[in-house]
Design a protein around this motif. Structure first.
Motif, PDB file in Angstrom:
ATOM      1  N   LEU A  85       0.819  -1.215   0.000  1.00  0.00           N
ATOM      2  CA  LEU A  85       0.000   0.000   0.000  1.00  0.00           C
ATOM      3  C   LEU A  85       0.854   1.267   0.000  1.00  0.00           C
ATOM      4  CD1 LEU A  85      -2.772  -0.925   2.588  1.00  0.00           C
ATOM      5  CD2 LEU A  85      -3.063  -0.638   0.123  1.00  0.00           C
ATOM      6  N   ARG A  86       2.020   1.198   0.591  1.00  0.00           N
ATOM      7  CA  ARG A  86       2.875   2.376   0.786  1.00  0.00           C
ATOM      8  C   ARG A  86       3.153   3.176  -0.493  1.00  0.00           C
ATOM      9  NH1 ARG A  86       6.753  -0.011   3.327  1.00  0.00           N
ATOM     10  NH2 ARG A  86       5.707   0.177   5.338  1.00  0.00           N
ATOM     11  N   PRO A  87       3.458   2.558  -1.644  1.00  0.00           N
ATOM     12  CA  PRO A  87       3.729   3.366  -2.844  1.00  0.00           C
ATOM     13  C   PRO A  87       2.526   4.203  -3.300  1.00  0.00           C
ATOM     14  CG  PRO A  87       4.526   1.128  -3.157  1.00  0.00           C
ATOM     15  CD  PRO A  87       3.753   1.136  -1.877  1.00  0.00           C
ATOM     16  N   MET A  88       1.311   3.731  -3.009  1.00  0.00           N
ATOM     17  CA  MET A  88       0.110   4.460  -3.423  1.00  0.00           C
ATOM     18  C   MET A  88      -0.395   5.405  -2.345  1.00  0.00           C
ATOM     19  SD  MET A  88      -2.240   1.609  -5.301  1.00  0.00           S
ATOM     20  CE  MET A  88      -2.418   0.607  -3.852  1.00  0.00           C
ATOM     21  N   MET A  89      -0.163   5.033  -1.094  1.00  0.00           N
ATOM     22  CA  MET A  89      -0.741   5.763   0.028  1.00  0.00           C
ATOM     23  C   MET A  89       0.324   6.005   1.085  1.00  0.00           C
ATOM     24  SD  MET A  89      -4.093   3.388   0.383  1.00  0.00           S
ATOM     25  CE  MET A  89      -4.809   2.696  -1.086  1.00  0.00           C
ATOM     26  N   ALA A  90       0.891   7.186   1.068  1.00  0.00           N
ATOM     27  CA  ALA A  90       1.980   7.491   2.002  1.00  0.00           C
ATOM     28  C   ALA A  90       1.508   7.520   3.448  1.00  0.00           C
ATOM     29  CB  ALA A  90       2.615   8.829   1.632  1.00  0.00           C
ATOM     30  N   TRP A  91       0.227   7.708   3.657  1.00  0.00           N
ATOM     31  CA  TRP A  91      -0.304   7.849   5.007  1.00  0.00           C
ATOM     32  C   TRP A  91      -0.441   6.527   5.752  1.00  0.00           C
ATOM     33  CZ3 TRP A  91      -4.847   5.193   5.537  1.00  0.00           C
ATOM     34  CH2 TRP A  91      -5.543   4.903   4.366  1.00  0.00           C
ATOM     35  N   VAL A  92      -0.254   5.378   5.099  1.00  0.00           N
ATOM     36  CA  VAL A  92      -0.460   4.096   5.783  1.00  0.00           C
ATOM     37  C   VAL A  92       0.555   3.853   6.891  1.00  0.00           C
ATOM     38  CG1 VAL A  92      -1.657   2.992   3.865  1.00  0.00           C
ATOM     39  CG2 VAL A  92       0.798   2.738   4.069  1.00  0.00           C
ATOM     40  N   ASP A  93       1.718   4.489   6.828  1.00  0.00           N
ATOM     41  CA  ASP A  93       2.701   4.311   7.893  1.00  0.00           C
ATOM     42  C   ASP A  93       2.284   5.020   9.180  1.00  0.00           C
ATOM     43  OD1 ASP A  93       4.446   2.701   6.485  1.00  0.00           O
ATOM     44  OD2 ASP A  93       5.481   4.407   5.595  1.00  0.00           O
ATOM     45  N   ARG A  94       1.450   6.043   9.060  1.00  0.00           N
ATOM     46  CA  ARG A  94       0.998   6.794  10.238  1.00  0.00           C
ATOM     47  C   ARG A  94      -0.308   6.264  10.796  1.00  0.00           C
ATOM     48  NH1 ARG A  94       1.172  11.836   6.691  1.00  0.00           N
ATOM     49  NH2 ARG A  94      -1.003  11.305   6.782  1.00  0.00           N
ATOM     50  N   THR A  95      -0.871   5.240  10.171  1.00  0.00           N
ATOM     51  CA  THR A  95      -2.187   4.734  10.539  1.00  0.00           C
ATOM     52  C   THR A  95      -2.088   3.250  10.884  1.00  0.00           C
ATOM     53  OG1 THR A  95      -3.100   6.264   8.911  1.00  0.00           O
ATOM     54  CG2 THR A  95      -4.573   4.577   9.736  1.00  0.00           C
ATOM     55  N   PRO A  96      -2.739   2.818  11.950  1.00  0.00           N
ATOM     56  CA  PRO A  96      -2.723   1.379  12.254  1.00  0.00           C
ATOM     57  C   PRO A  96      -3.346   0.581  11.106  1.00  0.00           C
ATOM     58  CG  PRO A  96      -3.628   2.638  14.087  1.00  0.00           C
ATOM     59  CD  PRO A  96      -3.454   3.594  12.953  1.00  0.00           C
ATOM     60  N   LEU A  97      -2.807  -0.597  10.845  1.00  0.00           N
ATOM     61  CA  LEU A  97      -3.292  -1.418   9.741  1.00  0.00           C
ATOM     62  C   LEU A  97      -4.761  -1.788   9.930  1.00  0.00           C
ATOM     63  CD1 LEU A  97      -2.433  -2.623   7.075  1.00  0.00           C
ATOM     64  CD2 LEU A  97      -1.766  -4.702   8.297  1.00  0.00           C
ATOM     65  N   SER A  98      -5.194  -1.959  11.168  1.00  0.00           N
ATOM     66  CA  SER A  98      -6.610  -2.265  11.407  1.00  0.00           C
ATOM     67  C   SER A  98      -7.507  -1.100  10.978  1.00  0.00           C
ATOM     68  CB  SER A  98      -6.845  -2.602  12.882  1.00  0.00           C
ATOM     69  OG  SER A  98      -6.455  -1.512  13.701  1.00  0.00           O
ATOM     70  N   ALA A  99      -7.037   0.123  11.143  1.00  0.00           N
ATOM     71  CA  ALA A  99      -7.809   1.286  10.687  1.00  0.00           C
ATOM     72  C   ALA A  99      -7.855   1.355   9.167  1.00  0.00           C
ATOM     73  CB  ALA A  99      -7.225   2.571  11.268  1.00  0.00           C
ATOM     74  N   VAL A 100      -6.755   1.006   8.506  1.00  0.00           N
ATOM     75  CA  VAL A 100      -6.727   0.981   7.047  1.00  0.00           C
ATOM     76  C   VAL A 100      -7.714  -0.064   6.540  1.00  0.00           C
ATOM     77  CG1 VAL A 100      -5.293   0.519   5.019  1.00  0.00           C
ATOM     78  CG2 VAL A 100      -4.338   1.783   6.947  1.00  0.00           C
ATOM     79  N   ARG A 101      -7.726  -1.238   7.174  1.00  0.00           N
ATOM     80  CA  ARG A 101      -8.667  -2.297   6.799  1.00  0.00           C
ATOM     81  C   ARG A 101     -10.112  -1.851   7.050  1.00  0.00           C
ATOM     82  NH1 ARG A 101      -4.869  -4.728   4.385  1.00  0.00           N
ATOM     83  NH2 ARG A 101      -3.523  -6.204   5.425  1.00  0.00           N
ATOM     84  N   ALA A 102     -10.343  -1.155   8.148  1.00  0.00           N
ATOM     85  CA  ALA A 102     -11.693  -0.664   8.450  1.00  0.00           C
ATOM     86  C   ALA A 102     -12.141   0.357   7.406  1.00  0.00           C
ATOM     87  CB  ALA A 102     -11.734  -0.055   9.853  1.00  0.00           C
ATOM     88  N   LEU A 103     -11.248   1.249   6.996  1.00  0.00           N
ATOM     89  CA  LEU A 103     -11.585   2.207   5.944  1.00  0.00           C
ATOM     90  C   LEU A 103     -11.920   1.504   4.640  1.00  0.00           C
ATOM     91  CD1 LEU A 103      -8.924   4.996   6.536  1.00  0.00           C
ATOM     92  CD2 LEU A 103     -11.390   5.202   6.801  1.00  0.00           C
ATOM     93  N   GLY A 104     -11.169   0.461   4.323  1.00  0.00           N
ATOM     94  CA  GLY A 104     -11.456  -0.317   3.123  1.00  0.00           C
ATOM     95  C   GLY A 104     -12.822  -0.974   3.193  1.00  0.00           C
ATOM     96  N   THR A 105     -13.166  -1.497   4.349  1.00  0.00           N
ATOM     97  CA  THR A 105     -14.479  -2.117   4.534  1.00  0.00           C
ATOM     98  C   THR A 105     -15.588  -1.086   4.392  1.00  0.00           C
ATOM     99  OG1 THR A 105     -13.477  -3.751   5.996  1.00  0.00           O
ATOM    100  CG2 THR A 105     -15.876  -3.495   6.114  1.00  0.00           C
ATOM    101  N   VAL A 106     -15.389   0.088   4.964  1.00  0.00           N
ATOM    102  CA  VAL A 106     -16.374   1.166   4.832  1.00  0.00           C
ATOM    103  C   VAL A 106     -16.544   1.554   3.364  1.00  0.00           C
ATOM    104  CG1 VAL A 106     -16.745   3.628   5.329  1.00  0.00           C
ATOM    105  CG2 VAL A 106     -16.119   2.058   7.161  1.00  0.00           C
ATOM    106  N   GLU A 107     -15.449   1.615   2.625  1.00  0.00           N
ATOM    107  CA  GLU A 107     -15.536   1.954   1.198  1.00  0.00           C
ATOM    108  C   GLU A 107     -16.287   0.882   0.416  1.00  0.00           C
ATOM    109  OE1 GLU A 107     -11.581   4.768   0.740  1.00  0.00           O
ATOM    110  OE2 GLU A 107     -11.434   2.651   0.210  1.00  0.00           O
ATOM    111  N   LEU A 108     -16.045  -0.381   0.727  1.00  0.00           N
ATOM    112  CA  LEU A 108     -16.760  -1.464   0.049  1.00  0.00           C
ATOM    113  C   LEU A 108     -18.257  -1.413   0.353  1.00  0.00           C
ATOM    114  CD1 LEU A 108     -14.253  -4.411   0.614  1.00  0.00           C
ATOM    115  CD2 LEU A 108     -14.788  -3.281  -1.549  1.00  0.00           C
ATOM    116  N   LEU A 109     -18.603  -1.209   1.609  1.00  0.00           N
ATOM    117  CA  LEU A 109     -20.014  -1.125   1.989  1.00  0.00           C
ATOM    118  C   LEU A 109     -20.683   0.107   1.385  1.00  0.00           C
ATOM    119  CD1 LEU A 109     -19.773  -2.209   5.726  1.00  0.00           C
ATOM    120  CD2 LEU A 109     -20.726  -3.528   3.823  1.00  0.00           C
ATOM    121  N   GLY A 110     -19.977   1.224   1.379  1.00  0.00           N
ATOM    122  CA  GLY A 110     -20.528   2.442   0.793  1.00  0.00           C
ATOM    123  C   GLY A 110     -20.750   2.315  -0.700  1.00  0.00           C
TER     124      GLY A 110
END
Length: 120
Positions: A31-56
């Motif tokens: 994910l890092r090459p596309m999203m520089a912010w993933v290093d500052r965010t817990p991986l569980s939060a990144v996964r939760a955001l992905g789930t929210v995007e899929l549901l939305g």
């Protein structure tokens, strides 16, 4: 209005399906090459955001398509505006400061909200 709604909703749903699936399935290193912010965010939060995007994304398409609770499409669109507003804040506080895509998604989703309030 119907064609305009389905065009904008379909494009946004495709974008969020891809973005959500990537966040849910890929490792932090991929994910890092596309999203520089993933290093500052817990991986569980990144996964939760992905789930929210899929549901939305499914919320933009399925309720109006089935006719069951079509107001959920409007709720999903409003949720995406809030999600992107948060994304702008994350980008501005980080090093990347690239918010052009986020602003474009906010504008597209605002158009979708207008279309949903006149069509649904």
């Amino acid at each position: 209005m119907t064609i305009a709604y389905w065009t904008v909703a379909g494009l946004l749903a495709l974008f969020y399906l891809y973005a959500g699936a990537v966040k849910v399935a890929r490792s932090r290193d991929r994910l890092r090459p596309m999203m520089a912010w993933v290093d500052r965010t817990p991986l569980s939060a990144v996964r939760a955001l992905g789930t929210v995007e899929l549901l939305g994304a499914s919320g933009l398409i399925l309720p109006p398509l089935t006719g069951i609770a079509p107001w959920l499409a409007l709720a999903a669109a409003i949720g995406f505006v809030l999600l992107q507003a948060g994304a702008v804040a994350v980008h501005l506080t980080g090093e990347d400061r690239q918010i052009t895509l986020n602003v474009g998604l906010i504008a597209s989703t605002a158009v979708l909200i207008w279309l949903a309030t006149t069509w649904l």
